[in-house]
Design a protein around this motif. Structure first.
Motif, mmCIF file in Angstrom:
data_model
loop_
_atom_site.group_PDB
_atom_site.id
_atom_site.type_symbol
_atom_site.label_atom_id
_atom_site.label_comp_id
_atom_site.label_asym_id
_atom_site.label_seq_id
_atom_site.Cartn_x
_atom_site.Cartn_y
_atom_site.Cartn_z
ATOM 1 N N TRP A 158 0.738 -1.315 -0.029
ATOM 2 C CA TRP A 158 -0.002 -0.036 -0.122
ATOM 3 C C TRP A 158 0.875 1.385 -0.030
ATOM 4 N N SER A 194 0.749 -1.597 -10.441
ATOM 5 C CA SER A 194 -0.386 -1.342 -10.115
ATOM 6 C C SER A 194 -1.166 -2.514 -9.046
ATOM 7 N N GLN A 208 0.339 -2.413 -5.478
ATOM 8 C CA GLN A 208 -0.322 -1.522 -4.424
ATOM 9 C C GLN A 208 -1.646 -2.152 -3.975
ATOM 10 N N ARG A 209 -2.357 -2.478 -5.258
ATOM 11 C CA ARG A 209 -3.865 -3.100 -4.802
ATOM 12 C C ARG A 209 -3.621 -4.319 -3.838
ATOM 13 N N TYR A 224 -3.261 -3.083 -0.567
ATOM 14 C CA TYR A 224 -4.244 -2.414 0.365
ATOM 15 C C TYR A 224 -5.256 -3.386 0.607
ATOM 16 N N GLU A 225 -5.300 -4.498 -0.133
ATOM 17 C CA GLU A 225 -6.376 -5.596 0.014
ATOM 18 C C GLU A 225 -6.101 -6.326 1.389
ATOM 19 N N THR A 269 -7.286 -4.108 4.199
ATOM 20 C CA THR A 269 -8.659 -4.179 4.203
ATOM 21 C C THR A 269 -9.048 -5.369 5.080
ATOM 22 N N GLN A 291 -2.949 11.841 -1.058
ATOM 23 C CA GLN A 291 -3.694 10.725 -1.684
ATOM 24 C C GLN A 291 -3.987 9.704 -0.634
ATOM 25 N N PRO A 316 -6.845 9.821 3.129
ATOM 26 C CA PRO A 316 -8.180 9.345 2.847
ATOM 27 C C PRO A 316 -8.243 7.705 2.796
ATOM 28 N N GLN A 317 -6.983 7.002 2.217
ATOM 29 C CA GLN A 317 -7.174 5.822 2.234
ATOM 30 C C GLN A 317 -6.897 4.989 3.475
ATOM 31 N N TYR A 337 -10.392 5.626 5.438
ATOM 32 C CA TYR A 337 -11.400 4.444 5.128
ATOM 33 C C TYR A 337 -11.203 3.239 5.767
ATOM 34 N N ILE A 343 -10.776 -3.672 -4.325
ATOM 35 C CA ILE A 343 -10.443 -2.526 -3.983
ATOM 36 C C ILE A 343 -11.726 -1.798 -3.607
ATOM 37 N N ILE A 382 -12.296 3.970 -2.568
ATOM 38 C CA ILE A 382 -10.788 4.241 -2.570
ATOM 39 C C ILE A 382 -10.419 4.989 -4.060
ATOM 40 N N HIS A 399 -7.268 6.961 -6.522
ATOM 41 C CA HIS A 399 -5.854 6.690 -6.744
ATOM 42 C C HIS A 399 -5.200 5.532 -6.586
#
Lengths: 365, 95
Positions: free
Chosen positions: A177, A210, A213-214, A217-218, A221, A282, A285-286, A289, B88, B92, B94
């Motif tokens: 992330w 890409s 990063q996803r 973040y997964e 979460t 950026q 906010p992530q 959340y 995602i 969310i 960016h």
């Protein structure tokens, strides 16, 4: 025109006026009504046309930069531009390769088969990115052996972030992330870097990053919306990685010795502080959340600048880590050296096999 | 490959500054210089490029089409190499 003396039969004389000079740039002859002329002749004619008009190669280099054109390996470039690129691209390559180590630490302990194959794929990508970048650096006239030697002896630097340990599985999420997020921000800018091979390597890398990063973040979460213990793990990881990630953009502009040239030569198009600000804007906010708290009491939204005010990382710590005194510097360098030494027999065997088959390492023309 | 026409060369054209050199075809020529001139005359008559590479065809090592299946198979079942594999939340940005 002295060059006429060196003409061979069949060479065609080009009128000098077909080279015209427009605001400092050379326009090549616009139309040829010929089938063949000597390239060598064309080059020497061009060069003498430059001399007649007092044009030097530095002007041409500068005019390319001014037009947002790219510099290619065989183009003339100032020595310092070349040196700057070799340093920056090789540090970037080393960072990809050393960056495999903190995450590699978790491959055997990933919590599921799915997360294990994902992590394997990610670490494999980092290796690939290192190779794109090493070959881009090699177009500037430096050898792979020289580059690796500089890494292994500690002469070359790599990103300070990879000298921090990965203590829990949440760290793997935080790296994807935050660390990959910061790397992407930097690399998106570098896609338009003035050196063609570097720019093209960045385009490939950004496409592939890409997913990194996803997936990170997964993981975050899953933890942040899991049990209270899992959420705490995620918070701890954010606490540990926030400031080291902020350091990835480099020292503040006022203390960054290489920034001025990098911007002047369009190697970088934004400064360290600009990128750091955008990253904070950026990422906050992530974090919100996820219900996680960014470990910065000074963090506040500034309406006037449409961005967050935030605390600087500890730049003394940054210098210490860069200079070899981070938590894992010695471990990382040893792992790289061991891997290189342990791979020696593979390189030797491959060279011996190629020799036996009669193929030299240079492809026979 | 080399007959009365000289050896074969592969031609790569860079369309715009900074872009990759893309293969566009091949030609015959007796030496490097002729290969470069012929490439210009054959492949860039309408300003298709701003830089050219010519490479002796004999230096190209190619995969064989009949082995395509097994050769590229390792990538086929790895959907997790693509960003869309990951969930995602819509909120969310960016990423």
């Amino acid at each position: 025109m002295n060059d006429r003396d060196s003409m061979k039969p069949g060479d065609l004389l080009l009128p000098v006026k077909s080279f015209c000079r427009l605001s400092g740039q050379i326009i090549a002859p616009l139309s040829f009504e010929i089938h063949a002329f000597s390239v060598k002749f064309a080059y020497s004619l061009t060069r003498s046309a430059y001399m007649e008009q007092n044009i030097n190669f530095e002007d041409i280099f500068e005019s390319k930069l001014a037009k947002n054109d790219f510099i290619e390996p065989k183009d003339w470039m100032p020595d310092n531009y070349r040196k700057h690129l070799i340093r920056q691209i090789s540090q970037h390559a080393h960072s990809e390769i050393v960056g495999m180590l903190p995450e590699g630490n978790w491959i055997t302990r990933a919590p599921s088969l799915r997360s294990k194959i994902v992590l394997l794929a990610k670490v494999q990508d980092e290796g690939g990115h290192g190779l794109y970048l090493y070959t881009a650096a090699e177009t500037l006239g430096v050898s792979r052996d020289e580059l690796l030697d500089a890494l292994h002896t500690g002469k070359a630097k790599y990103s300070s972030i990879f000298n921090y340990p990965t203590l829990t599985w949440a760290d793997v999420g935080a790296i994807g992330w935050l660390v990959d997020g910061a790397a992407i921000m930097n690399q998106v800018m570098l896609q338009r870097s003035s050196y063609g091979p570097y720019s093209r390597a960045m385009v490939r890398i950004c496409k592939e990053e890409s997913f990194h990063q996803r997936q990170g973040y997964e993981i975050m979460t899953h933890l942040a919306f899991g049990t209270p213990e899992q959420k705490q793990m995620a918070q701890d990881a954010l606490n540990r990685w926030w400031y080291p990630t902020m350091m990835m953009f480099g020292p503040p502009d006022k203390d960054s010795p290489n920034s001025e040239n990098a911007i002047k030569w369009r190697i970088k198009r934004e400064t360290n502080d600009q990128l750091r600000q955008r990253f904070v804007n950026q990422t906050v906010p992530q974090a919100e959340y996820l219900g996680l708290t960014v470990p910065d009491e000074k963090l506040t939204w500034n309406e006037a600048k449409q961005g967050y005010d935030f605390s600087e990382p500890d730049w003394v710590e940054f210098k210490n880590v860069i200079n070899g005194n981070g938590p894992c510097n010695k471990q990382r360098l040893k792992a790289r050296n061991d891997a290189h030494k342990n791979g020696a027999w593979v390189r030797e065997a491959a060279a011996a096999y190629a020799k036996k088959k009669g193929e030299s390492t240079a492809v026979a023309a | 490959m080399s007959d009365s026409q000289g050896p074969v060369w592969e031609v790569f054209v860079q369309r715009k500054s900074g872009q990759p050199f893309v293969h566009c075809g091949s030609l015959h020529a007796f030496d490097k210089e002729m290969a470069l001139q012929n490439a210009r005359d054959l492949y860039t008559r309408r300003g298709e490029g701003m830089a050219l590479w010519v490479v002796p065809s004999s230096a190209i090592v190619a995969s064989s089409p009949e082995d395509m299946g097994p050769f590229f198979e390792p990538a086929n079942d790895k959907v997790y190499r693509h960003p869309t594999f990951y969930q995602i939340p819509d909120a969310i940005k960016h990423m």
